[in-house]
Design an enzyme around this catalytic site. Structure first.
Site, short mmCIF file in Angstrom:
data_model
loop_
_atom_site.label_atom_id
_atom_site.label_comp_id
_atom_site.label_asym_id
_atom_site.label_seq_id
_atom_site.Cartn_x
_atom_site.Cartn_y
_atom_site.Cartn_z
CB SER A 1 -5.11 -25.59 55.40
OG SER A 1 -4.24 -26.59 54.90
CG ASP B 1 -1.93 -27.92 51.61
OD1 ASP B 1 -1.13 -27.16 51.02
OD2 ASP B 1 -1.97 -28.00 52.85
CG ASP C 1 0.96 -25.52 54.57
OD1 ASP C 1 0.17 -26.24 53.91
OD2 ASP C 1 0.80 -25.29 55.78
#
Length: 455
Positions: free
Chosen positions: A102, A244, A248
């Site tokens: 992420s 990001d 998501d």
């Protein structure tokens, strides 16, 4: 014995490549994941996607070896955002594994796992079992699984466009900061060019680069929004979007270069979804603005408050058949998207709402942002439980004060202001969020609470 305590988190697996994560471990994690899934019943195949980090292809291939070694097939969809992986899991009704860390720095990688239909696998729903299996040594499987490849980008884009039609909105100039993450791959496919949709996309950092040469792909940190804010003003754009690393989550900047609160986005999208599904439940976690439940009720919906964290949101959505859910961290969940989170779909709702009227985004969002907030404030403390207990004692006896402990400690005051304090699961931190009528009231309450936390 292998110890995975440092990398198996509440919702995913994440660690430093070469130190905490390597190819043999990924092979074992793939095997253990396949064994977990097979314990539920027959498994047709597992879909695997990965982000732009240099380590992602090799680690995902090792994981696939572990899965196929247990006799389960793998469908590799290649480069993907996390919500594209959820799309593939939902579309084919099969489990999935997304290789991403992420917003974490370049040296990290990890896996987000889901069962069929994009149902999350968290600590209580499988990660603990996977960890125990690997730590004990995963037995050899029968082998025989095969790996095939497919491209889901076009189908993913088409599905989202079918949920939010942008073709009839007024022309908008949109600056998009992908942060060298997967938004640079998915935004062109979904939002297209001027020939397809009335959107003039101004790209920033669309080059896929897992070393993040421009800034961290973490829009939650205000420092990472500065480039976008400046560019929106320079371009005279209608809106700015920041994704990001695994795309998501989506953050929004208005035409003045001012960030739009994710709570305001939650309220606005909730109103749009309630217009399609009147009377439905809408999920919000306990640190979103109290404007969210107020607005949901005003539009005939039923607000449902949950703990922070996607596993709680998704489970509550399933239990209540909620049409939508939002978190102040800019995760947005949709019933029409298998109850999974997708920043892209939330962004499309904002573009549609803006393009369906003539005013600027700041005016559109004004009615959804009713209160002032502190944002999340972290304090390093040695005794988290002791400091929370001190806060409980400090406020419990006050007239008209309400306390609840759904997630940490939430204290609601008679004037409508409130604060929540939660302990970090992984660090010696207390996280504070404060909301009040205006900035001055926020400052007073914030300082009062911090004085207790940091004493």
């Amino acid at each position: 014995m292998t110890d995975l305590s440092a990398i198996v988190k509440a919702y995913d697996i994440r660690g430093v490549v070469g130190d905490q994560l390597d190819v043999p471990m990924m092979r074992d994690l793939g095997a253990a994941t396949a064994r977990l899934l097979l314990s539920d019943g027959p498994v047709e195949r597992v879909v695997i996607g990965y982000d732009m980090r240099d380590s992602s292809p090799e680690l995902s291939a090792a994981f696939a070896e572990g899965v196929t070694g247990q006799g389960v097939d793998v469908e590799n969809i290649g480069l993907a955002s996390t919500d594209m992986l959820y799309f593939a899991s939902g579309r084919f009704d099969v489990p999935g594994a997304m290789f991403t860390a992420s917003h974490n720095p370049a040296q990290y990688n990890g896996i987000k796992l889901c069962r069929s239909g994009a149902r999350p696998i968290g600590q209580q729903t499988g990660l603990a079992t996977i960890r125990a299996d690997v730590e004990a040594g995963v037995p050899a499987g029968p082998g025989g699984g095969e790996v095939t490849a497919s491209d889901q980008l076009t189908a993913y884009a088409g599905y989202l466009r079918g949920l939010v039609d942008l073709s009839g909105i007024r022309p908008l100039k949109v600056v998009v900061d992908a942060g060298n993450g997967m938004g640079g791959y998915t935004v062109p496919a979904v939002l297209g060019g001027a020939a397809e949709l009335p959107l003039d996309i101004v790209p920033m950092y669309f080059e896929l680069d897992g070393s993040f040469p421009n800034h961290e792909a973490n829009p939650l940190d205000p420092a990472n929004l500065v480039d976008l804010q400046k560019r929106v003003v320079e371009e005279g754009a209608d809106i700015g979007l920041a994704f990001d690393g695994d795309a998501d989550r989506c953050f929004v900047v208005d035409e003045r270069g001012e960030p739009v609160s994710p709570s305001a986005i939650t309220a606005m999208v909730a109103v749009r979804e309630l217009a399609k599904s009147p009377g439905s439940a809408v999920i919000h976690n306990l640190i979103t603005s109290r404007a969210v439940p107020e607005i949901v009720r005003e539009h005939g919906g039923t607000p449902v408050r949950t703990r922070v964290g996607h596993s709680f949101i998704k489970q509550t959505m399933a239990d209540t058949d909620a049409v939508f859910g939002g978190e102040h961290s800019a995760h947005y969940y949709f019933r029409d998207f298998w109850r999974a989170d997708t920043g892209m779909l939330a962004a499309m709702h904002v573009l549609a709402a803006l393009g369906e009227q003539t005013g600027p985004l700041s005016a559109l969002m004004a009615s959804y942002g009713r209160y002032a907030a502190s944002g999340e404030i972290n304090s390093t403390v040695a005794d988290q439980a002791g400091r929370v207990a001190a806060l409980r004692e400090a406020y419990a006896g006050r007239e008209g004060v309400e306390l609840d402990e759904l997630d940490g400690l939430t204290v609601s005051l008679p004037d409508g202001s409130w604060f929540n304090v939660r302990a970090s699961n992984t660090e010696p931190l207390l996280r504070l969020n404060v909301e009040a009528a205006d900035d001055a009231a926020v400052s007073v309450l914030r300082d009062e609470v911090l004085a207790v936390i940091r004493s």
